[in-house]
Design a protein around this motif. Structure first.
Motif, mmCIF file in Angstrom:
data_model
loop_
_atom_site.group_PDB
_atom_site.id
_atom_site.type_symbol
_atom_site.label_atom_id
_atom_site.label_comp_id
_atom_site.label_asym_id
_atom_site.label_seq_id
_atom_site.Cartn_x
_atom_site.Cartn_y
_atom_site.Cartn_z
ATOM 1 N N ALA A 1 -0.687 -2.137 -4.588
ATOM 2 C CA ALA A 1 0.229 -2.313 -5.716
ATOM 3 C C ALA A 1 0.890 -3.675 -5.585
ATOM 4 O O ALA A 1 1.339 -4.059 -4.493
ATOM 5 C CB ALA A 1 1.291 -1.213 -5.731
ATOM 6 N N THR A 2 0.957 -4.411 -6.685
ATOM 7 C CA THR A 2 1.545 -5.749 -6.658
ATOM 8 C C THR A 2 2.526 -5.892 -7.815
ATOM 9 O O THR A 2 2.252 -5.453 -8.943
ATOM 10 C CB THR A 2 0.455 -6.833 -6.791
ATOM 11 O OG1 THR A 2 -0.517 -6.653 -5.771
ATOM 12 C CG2 THR A 2 1.062 -8.218 -6.660
ATOM 13 N N PHE A 3 3.651 -6.522 -7.516
ATOM 14 C CA PHE A 3 4.623 -6.864 -8.548
ATOM 15 C C PHE A 3 5.005 -8.326 -8.358
ATOM 16 O O PHE A 3 5.454 -8.727 -7.279
ATOM 17 C CB PHE A 3 5.869 -5.973 -8.445
ATOM 18 C CG PHE A 3 6.960 -6.374 -9.400
ATOM 19 C CD1 PHE A 3 6.844 -6.100 -10.760
ATOM 20 C CD2 PHE A 3 8.088 -7.043 -8.953
ATOM 21 C CE1 PHE A 3 7.842 -6.477 -11.645
ATOM 22 C CE2 PHE A 3 9.084 -7.426 -9.831
ATOM 23 C CZ PHE A 3 8.962 -7.141 -11.191
ATOM 24 N N LYS B 1 0.652 -4.444 -11.165
ATOM 25 C CA LYS B 1 -0.692 -3.903 -11.279
ATOM 26 C C LYS B 1 -1.035 -3.121 -10.019
ATOM 27 O O LYS B 1 -0.462 -3.346 -8.947
ATOM 28 C CB LYS B 1 -1.710 -5.015 -11.514
ATOM 29 C CG LYS B 1 -1.825 -6.034 -10.388
ATOM 30 C CD LYS B 1 -2.847 -7.106 -10.727
ATOM 31 C CE LYS B 1 -2.945 -8.144 -9.598
ATOM 32 N NZ LYS B 1 -3.961 -9.185 -9.905
ATOM 33 N N VAL B 2 -1.973 -2.203 -10.171
ATOM 34 C CA VAL B 2 -2.447 -1.417 -9.033
ATOM 35 C C VAL B 2 -3.966 -1.350 -9.102
ATOM 36 O O VAL B 2 -4.553 -1.342 -10.192
ATOM 37 C CB VAL B 2 -1.858 0.014 -9.045
ATOM 38 C CG1 VAL B 2 -0.349 -0.004 -8.928
ATOM 39 C CG2 VAL B 2 -2.272 0.786 -10.282
ATOM 40 N N GLY B 3 -4.590 -1.298 -7.946
ATOM 41 C CA GLY B 3 -6.044 -1.191 -7.933
ATOM 42 C C GLY B 3 -6.602 -1.318 -6.534
ATOM 43 O O GLY B 3 -5.919 -1.714 -5.583
ATOM 44 N N VAL C 1 0.891 -1.157 0.000
ATOM 45 C CA VAL C 1 0.000 0.000 0.000
ATOM 46 C C VAL C 1 0.927 1.204 0.000
ATOM 47 O O VAL C 1 1.608 1.476 0.995
ATOM 48 C CB VAL C 1 -0.941 0.011 1.217
ATOM 49 C CG1 VAL C 1 -1.734 1.312 1.265
ATOM 50 C CG2 VAL C 1 -1.875 -1.193 1.184
ATOM 51 N N LEU C 2 0.993 1.896 -1.138
ATOM 52 C CA LEU C 2 2.035 2.899 -1.344
ATOM 53 C C LEU C 2 1.509 4.323 -1.406
ATOM 54 O O LEU C 2 2.292 5.254 -1.611
ATOM 55 C CB LEU C 2 2.794 2.593 -2.643
ATOM 56 C CG LEU C 2 3.615 1.300 -2.632
ATOM 57 C CD1 LEU C 2 4.185 1.025 -4.015
ATOM 58 C CD2 LEU C 2 4.725 1.385 -1.607
ATOM 59 N N SER C 3 0.208 4.486 -1.235
ATOM 60 C CA SER C 3 -0.335 5.844 -1.278
ATOM 61 C C SER C 3 -0.863 6.220 0.092
ATOM 62 O O SER C 3 -1.915 5.725 0.523
ATOM 63 C CB SER C 3 -1.456 5.942 -2.326
ATOM 64 O OG SER C 3 -2.070 7.209 -2.253
#
Length: 815
Positions: free
Chosen positions: A747-749, A755-757, A635-637
């Motif tokens: 966010a996932t890598f 992808k982000v959502g 969770v980057l935001s």
């Protein structure tokens, strides 16, 4: 007996001459003294300039002559009682009238011989010594005037005469033995041939005059009075931290003076060295200060490096070619050619392969030297054995000096390493077998930076100076400057960092202060600055060319992000919270990383991902230690986390987003956060730092915003759209709430894809209890398989973002 010499600044005007007479009066109470004086400050330059104008029939020479006359007459009027002025002014005018006839001769004949020039140059000292002796007589001091031309006899070279020491010393001994006055006033710089024709001893010759007299009469001490408090560890006008050297040897003083230390004229030391007469360099304007003592065996702790000096306006001449190898005589012919042209060699270095010889000379003699050398080696050049002489100009020689350097290992390595760290290119190196100096030829524009960097390395208490240039001083920028101001004392005492803000810019104005901006008043000072201009800001940073320079971008500007490379390629580090550059095309991202390494200029962007959280730094350490990243969940935001932690069916989505913006959690354009673009940039940066090649378009972005909201052009339209689609946002909340889940923008890598959502997070997930504006990152790696490495904490807000920028600055300070 002691000999005192006073330079041009010491006798520049009536006020200064009064200080000089006080010093002379006190010194004469202890011992008999000889006092050598220079011309009044800048007079010799004016005399020579006037002569040059007269020789080309420029009538302006008369105005300069009048200015010279007025200056000397004014000193007489200021220092001599009115009742005694008449005879002194008359004699002064007689001297000036004679000077005028010399100029008229130059004007009529349109020529200026070396003999005439020497005679004209002598008037500065003749006038100053006469006036000062008359002032002392008017004050009833036990003094007498003696013309140095009656004592110092030279060859007929006129402008750079060689002293005939035997007859000169005999003249001095005879005169001073017969003298019964406590004080003898003598003009410096001037001498005479055996025929009685006036000659001069070269620029700085007043020092030499004093040394010749001191050696001849076996003086107890030679005192050189000037406008600085001795010989300094470096030029104090360039290196503000430079300090006076209390004790120094003759050899060290000669090396420093040869390499540009202008406190003392190089030949001065030679006459007193053999007699072991100490030299004391003192400040006329601060006579109470200790100054520098030059002697055979200096006392005190023996520091390896005593001083750092430099010479400007150097040209490097290189003679090279395969035909030189193994063939004797090339060096002899080269040096004989320069001797014939009367060109002084300042530095010599030769490759061990004998393939080339480099010499350093004064810039103004480079053209003459090239013509002469190319002519000498015309045959070898024509046959291809030797290349035409290569001339490189606008260079400087920087030198470490210390008699004790030979007993310390690694000094050369430290010197060259420090220059390399500051991107100072070395063109040539010279070090004598005696190891009293290590010299390097560098670009003139790098001299200031090199001097300061080397002084910091060899003389200062390992306090590293960082020079900051900040663009963007809004909410985050203001907090950053406040944090810096608060921590300055701690940084200096605990981390040995002296951090100065040299430049500041916002969108309207910019401000520069080379000695550092007062952070108590930066807002007021900036409001009075010049119009902001990105290119002019960059040019000013480049032209200042300060060591350890750091450009700090605290904006969200595309334009600012485009010029990072231009800073890095000039060895200027970049610290940024602006994500645009690192999330731009992969080629640009990689280019910035490459030139950062090439020019040894750190490029740090920790705040691009987690504000003040050490996410990127931790990731770099994992990669550097050999670990591999397989998966990232995050969770980057901080802004989106704040929004969804506070949004419910009891308030509106519009109001929560507006609150997040007001509290500084979102970008100035909140759509960047809510559209997922900001999070996409962050996961892209983490993927790239993990070693993967990805573009922003490769990231799947599942936006929760309606299409109409995404297509708004202004913040006003954006917020209006949020109100219009409130039901849509309430439905999103209801779906998660019905499943007993919380909404998180994740966010996932994984497997090279990102992808982000918005996701529904169940209660047993690590992200479920993420509160406020906190961020969280999970790294799954070779070493962290079952349990990921977790980093969690505040990920938004002006204070934590500012602290993240601050941390990057500290990292650079530790490089």
């Amino acid at each position: 007996m002691n000999v005192l010499k006073f330079g041009g600044t010491s006798v520049a005007n009536a006020q200064n001459i009064n200080l000089v007479i006080d010093i002379i009066s006190k010194a004469s109470q202890k011992d008999n003294i000889a006092v050598v004086v220079s011309a009044f400050g800048n007079t010799t330059n004016m005399l020579l300039k006037t002569a040059e104008l007269a020789a080309v029939k420029d009538e302006y020479y008369k105005s300069l002559l009048k200015e010279i006359e007025n200056r000397h007459i004014q000193v007489v009027k200021d220092l001599i009682p009115v009742t005694e002025q008449s005879a002194i002014i008359s004699h002064t005018k007689r001297l000036l009238n004679y000077l005028e006839t010399l100029y008229e001769g130059c004007y009529l004949l349109r020529e200026l011989t070396s003999k005439t020039l020497a005679t004209i140059a002598s008037f500065g000292e003749l006038l100053s010594s006469f006036i000062i002796s008359e002032v002392m007589a008017s004050r009833q001091l036990n003094s007498v005037y003696k013309d140095s031309r009656e004592l110092i006899i030279t060859t007929e070279s006129y402008e750079t005469a060689q002293v005939l020491m035997k007859v000169t010393q005999e003249n001095c001994r005879t005169f001073f033995k017969a003298n019964d006055k406590q004080i003898v006033i003598l003009p410096g710089f001037i001498a005479a041939t055996e025929k009685g024709e006036t000659t001069t001893l070269g620029r700085g010759g007043s020092d030499y005059t004093a040394a010749i007299i001191a050696a001849a009469v076996d003086a107890k001490e030679l005192q050189i009075w000037t406008d600085v408090s001795g010989m300094y560890t470096a030029n104090p006008r360039i290196v503000k931290q430079a300090t006076p050297i209390p004790h120094i040897s003759y050899q060290e003083a000669m090396e420093l003076s040869h390499f540009g230390a202008k406190v003392i004229y190089p030949p001065t030391i030679q006459p007193v060295l053999h007699k072991e007469i100490p030299i004391l360099v003192k400040n006329t304007f601060k006579p109470e200060q200790e100054g520098t003592r030059i002697s055979k065996n200096p006392n005190g702790k023996q520091r390896a490096v005593k001083g750092i000096s430099y010479i400007e306006n150097i040209s490097l001449l290189t003679l090279e070619g395969s035909g030189m190898i193994g063939i004797p005589g090339f060096s002899k012919r080269l040096f004989e050619t320069l001797l014939a042209e009367q060109i002084n060699i300042i530095l010599i270095t030769q490759a061990s392969s004998e393939h080339s010889i480099c010499i350093g000379i004064n810039d103004k003699e480079a053209s003459k030297a090239k013509i002469a050398i190319d002519e000498t080696f015309a045959y070898e050049i024509a046959s291809g054995k030797v290349d035409p002489i290569l001339v490189e100009q606008q260079l400087a020689i920087i030198a470490l000096v210390g008699e004790n350097m030979k007993n310390h290992q690694g000094l050369s390595g430290k010197m060259f390493s420090m220059l390399g760290k500051n991107n100072v290119n070395i063109r040539a190196i010279a070090q004598g077998a005696s190891e009293k100096n290590i010299s390097a030829v560098i670009n003139s524009e790098d001299a200031k930076k090199a001097l300061n960097a080397l002084h910091e390395e060899f003389f200062e208490e390992k306090v590293k100076q960082l020079n900051l240039f900040v663009t963007g001083v809004g909410n985050v920028g203001e907090r950053f400057l406040a944090q810096l101001q608060q921590q300055q004392k701690y940084l200096r005492e605990q981390l040995k960092l002296n951090i100065r803000v040299i430049g500041i810019s916002n969108s309207r104005t910019m401000l520069f202060e080379e000695e550092g901006i007062n952070l108590d008043k930066w807002k007021t000072l900036l409001s009075k600055g010049v119009k902001a201009d990105l290119e002019k800001f960059r040019e000013q940073v480049k032209s200042l060319n300060l060591r350890n320079s750091i450009f700090i971008d605290i904006t969200a500007s595309h334009e600012v992000s485009k010029i990072y490379g231009q800073y890095l390629q000039h060895n200027i580090s970049v610290v940024t919270c602006n994500k645009i550059a690192c999330a731009s095309e992969y080629g640009n991202y990689q280019h910035l990383k490459q030139i950062s390494q090439k020019y040894n200029a750190p490029f740090l962007f920790e705040t691009n991902v987690g504000a003040g959280l050490p996410i990127i730094d931790t990731l770099k350490n994992l990669i550097a230690s050999g670990d591999r990243i397989h998966k990232i969940q995050a969770v980057l935001s901080g802004s989106l986390n704040f929004v969804f932690n506070n949004f419910s069916n009891e308030n509106t989505f519009h109001d929560v987003v507006l609150q997040a913006q007001k509290e500084g959690y979102t970008e100035p354009d909140p759509k960047i956060d809510l559209s997922g673009v900001d999070v996409a940039r962050k996961i892209l940066i983490l993927a790239r730092e993990s070693g993967y090649i990805l573009e922003l378009d490769d990231i799947e972005n599942n936006s929760f915003l309606p299409k109409e909201t995404l297509e708004t052009d202004t913040n006003e339209d954006f917020y209006t759209s949020l109100k219009t689609h409130e039901a849509h946002f309430q439905q999103i909340f209801k779906e998660a709430n019905d499943k007993d889940c919380r909404l998180k923008y994740v966010a996932t890598f994984e497997d090279g894809k990102a992808k982000v959502g918005l996701q529904h997070i169940p209660s047993d997930h690590p992200f479920y209890n993420l509160e406020g504006s906190d961020n969280i990152v999970l790294f799954f790696t070779d070493r962290y398989v079952a349990q990921p490495l977790l980093i969690k904490g505040a990920g938004a807000g002006a204070e934590v973002t500012a602290s993240g920028i601050f941390a990057d600055v500290i990292r650079i300070g530790k490089f």
